[in-house]
Design an enzyme around this catalytic site. Structure first.
Site, PDB file in Angstrom:
ATOM      1  CG  ASP A  29       1.710   1.220 -11.876  1.00  0.00           C
ATOM      2  OD1 ASP A  29       2.162   0.063 -11.713  1.00  0.00           O
ATOM      3  OD2 ASP A  29       0.693   1.623 -11.297  1.00  0.00           O
ATOM      4  N   GLY A  64       3.776  -4.000 -12.610  1.00  0.00           N
ATOM      5  CA  GLY A  64       3.837  -3.467 -11.251  1.00  0.00           C
ATOM      6  C   GLY A  64       4.689  -2.207 -11.157  1.00  0.00           C
ATOM      7  CD  GLU A  75       2.977   4.050  -3.245  1.00  0.00           C
ATOM      8  OE1 GLU A  75       2.512   5.153  -2.862  1.00  0.00           O
ATOM      9  OE2 GLU A  75       2.579   3.468  -4.271  1.00  0.00           O
ATOM     10  CE1 TYR A  78      -1.843   2.467  -5.201  1.00  0.00           C
ATOM     11  CE2 TYR A  78      -0.590   2.789  -3.169  1.00  0.00           C
ATOM     12  CZ  TYR A  78      -0.732   2.968  -4.533  1.00  0.00           C
ATOM     13  OH  TYR A  78       0.241   3.647  -5.225  1.00  0.00           O
TER      14      TYR A  78
HETATM   15  C1  GLC Z   1       0.970   0.897  -7.574  1.00  0.00           C
HETATM   16  C2  GLC Z   1       2.248   0.133  -7.884  1.00  0.00           C
HETATM   17  C3  GLC Z   1       1.931  -1.352  -8.010  1.00  0.00           C
HETATM   18  C4  GLC Z   1       1.233  -1.822  -6.760  1.00  0.00           C
HETATM   19  C5  GLC Z   1      -0.012  -0.981  -6.463  1.00  0.00           C
HETATM   20  C6  GLC Z   1      -0.625  -1.284  -5.120  1.00  0.00           C
HETATM   21  O1  GLC Z   1       0.088   0.853  -8.628  1.00  0.00           O
HETATM   22  O2  GLC Z   1       2.842   0.610  -9.033  1.00  0.00           O
HETATM   23  O3  GLC Z   1       3.104  -2.091  -8.199  1.00  0.00           O
HETATM   24  O4  GLC Z   1       0.869  -3.151  -6.870  1.00  0.00           O
HETATM   25  O5  GLC Z   1       0.352   0.374  -6.441  1.00  0.00           O
HETATM   26  O6  GLC Z   1       0.293  -1.079  -4.095  1.00  0.00           O
END
Ligand code: GLC
Length: 439
Positions: free
Chosen positions: A169, A167, A412, A31
């Site tokens: 997903d 959020g 996570e 991320y």
């Molecule tokens: C994943 C999660 C999302 C979050 C992202 C970054 O895609 O599902 O909720 O914002 O990661 O952490």
């Protein structure tokens, strides 16, 4: 580990995910961008020990705001290495996107108001007013956009155009609806010819996570989500074009509960700085408070998300069903019913609260949003329970969360059965929520 040690370790996770003192990425590798609700959760944690930096986290988010008011789910890293992600979204195709910042073209749960208020609580009165006055115009515009763009029929509930906007997903209600939607022919071909394994090796999560197969969604589901994103992009993220093309849209329960709570915060911020909420917005906000109850199903005694086109409730039980506790707009009787669900066996795991109850066909202890315990949803529930007066239940969630992370690390997400960690390590919001729980 002692609480002081955990606290220090959590701060280190956040510090290591810092980007130039401006914002915090969720985790290295998987991320690398700034995410909307992640940054809000991070700011909530940070406000406890570095309020200035928490303010910066929020101000960095606002640089991504679109001219129509939308706050994008992601502000994309400028580095050359991330050009593929910028090309994937191509935010520049929308006339509303900012010129100098590349973003996604969709939003994420509106946690901004909560973060602004939590930061404000740590400031002395005059500084709090200055802080609220500085952020209010952007926040107001965002809430107005949510109504104007996403509640076209003035129902009080906003619609979401992609599961990424929630959020959560691959939460069952969205994935189940997607499976019923017609897939593009190329996805069907890959599926029929069983070619998905070939493509799996190109996935970022598969690249970064060792045991991704049991923890992440199937490649076919990933393709499906990507294909929806491409369709949204082809419509330049324009809601009128999206709606006329009959794409899957859902009035998502979690998103709308967070929005209702955010509206309460918006009112408080406006009051503090002596602003009147515009009449039209005020009316719609009051409507939203009532509208959550339209998502109640008497027969099963729970709340659900609703398919926007068919107006049918998607009756798959998930943690979202308990989120009206966070919204704070449902009656004491309804809240008591939700607490009863929370205290029932399918939710009362060793490390609560599972994102899907253990008695559901969808439940998988390690699969992304289909069972595992996450720290941000626990934070939302604990906050809601506290406000309805369920202090013991709230304390239980907080204590078990701290135990879980102490046992397994700042991952996570976690198996609700035995706290086995999953997803990426050194995850920012896990650390931030622990900081807030310990404070
Ligand atoms: C994943 C999660 C999302 C979050 C992202 C970054 O895609 O599902 O909720 O914002 O990661 O952490």
């Amino acid at each position: 580990m002692e609480p002081a040690e955990i606290l220090q370790a959590a701060k280190t996770v956040i510090a290591n995910n810092d980007h130039d003192g401006q914002y915090t990425i969720p985790a290295h590798g998987l991320y690398p961008h700034q995410w909307l609700w992640d940054s809000c959760f991070v700011a909530i944690g940070m406000a406890n020990y570095d309020v200035k930096r928490a303010q910066q986290e929020i101000l960095s988010l606002l640089r991504g705001q679109w001219a129509n008011g939308m706050l994008p789910s992601m502000i994309l890293n400028k580095d050359f290495t991330h050009r593929a992600d910028r090309e994937f979204w191509r935010s520049y195709i929308s006339p509303f996107a900012p010129d100098k910042v590349a973003t996604s073209g969709i939003t994420q749960p509106p946690m901004l108001a909560e973060a602004i208020v939590k930061i404000g609580k740590q400031l002395p009165k005059p500084a709090r007013r200055t802080w609220f006055a500085k952020t209010y115009p952007a926040l107001l515009k965002y809430h107005q956009w949510l109504y104007n763009d996403r509640d076209p029929h003035h129902t009080g509930l906003t619609l979401q155009v992609h599961s990424w906007e929630t959020g959560l997903d691959n939460t069952p209600p969205w994935i189940d609806e997607l499976h019923q939607h017609r897939l593009p022919f190329w996805i069907n071909t890959i599926h029929t010819l069983k070619l998905d394994k070939i493509f799996t090796v190109f996935r970022r999560d598969v690249h970064f996570l060792a045991s991704s197969v049991e923890q992440r969604m199937s490649t076919i589901d990933v393709f499906t989500l990507y294909s929806i994103q491409r369709r949204l992009r082809r419509k330049a993220y324009d809601i009128n074009r999206i709606l006329t093309h009959n794409m899957l849209t859902i009035e998502d329960l979690t998103f709308n509960c967070i929005f209702v709570r955010a509206n309460q915060h918006l009112r408080y911020i406006a009051r503090t700085i002596g602003h009147d909420i515009p009449d039209e917005l005020d009316k719609r906000m009051r409507q939203s408070d009532q509208a959550i109850d339209e998502l109640w199903d008497e027969q099963t005694g729970n709340y659900y998300s609703r398919n926007y086109a068919t107006q049918k409730l998607i009756k798959l039980p998930t943690l979202a069903g308990l989120m009206p506790l966070y919204a704070g707009c449902v009656s004491k009787e309804k809240a008591a019913q939700l607490v009863e669900i929370l205290n029932s066996k399918p939710y009362k795991t060793k490390y609560p609260v599972p994102t899907v109850p253990t008695n559901s066909d969808w439940f998988h202890p390690m699969m992304y949003w289909q069972g595992p315990t996450w720290l941000n949803t626990n934070w939302l529930l604990a906050d809601g329970l506290e406000r309805y007066g369920y202090k013991e239940e709230a304390a239980h969630i907080r204590e078990r969360s701290i135990d879980m992370v102490t046992k397994s690390g700042f991952y996570e997400y976690f198996s609700p059965l035995d706290a086995t960690p999953a997803g990426t390590d050194n995850f920012s919001w896990t650390a931030a929520m622990i900081i807030d729980f310990l404070s």
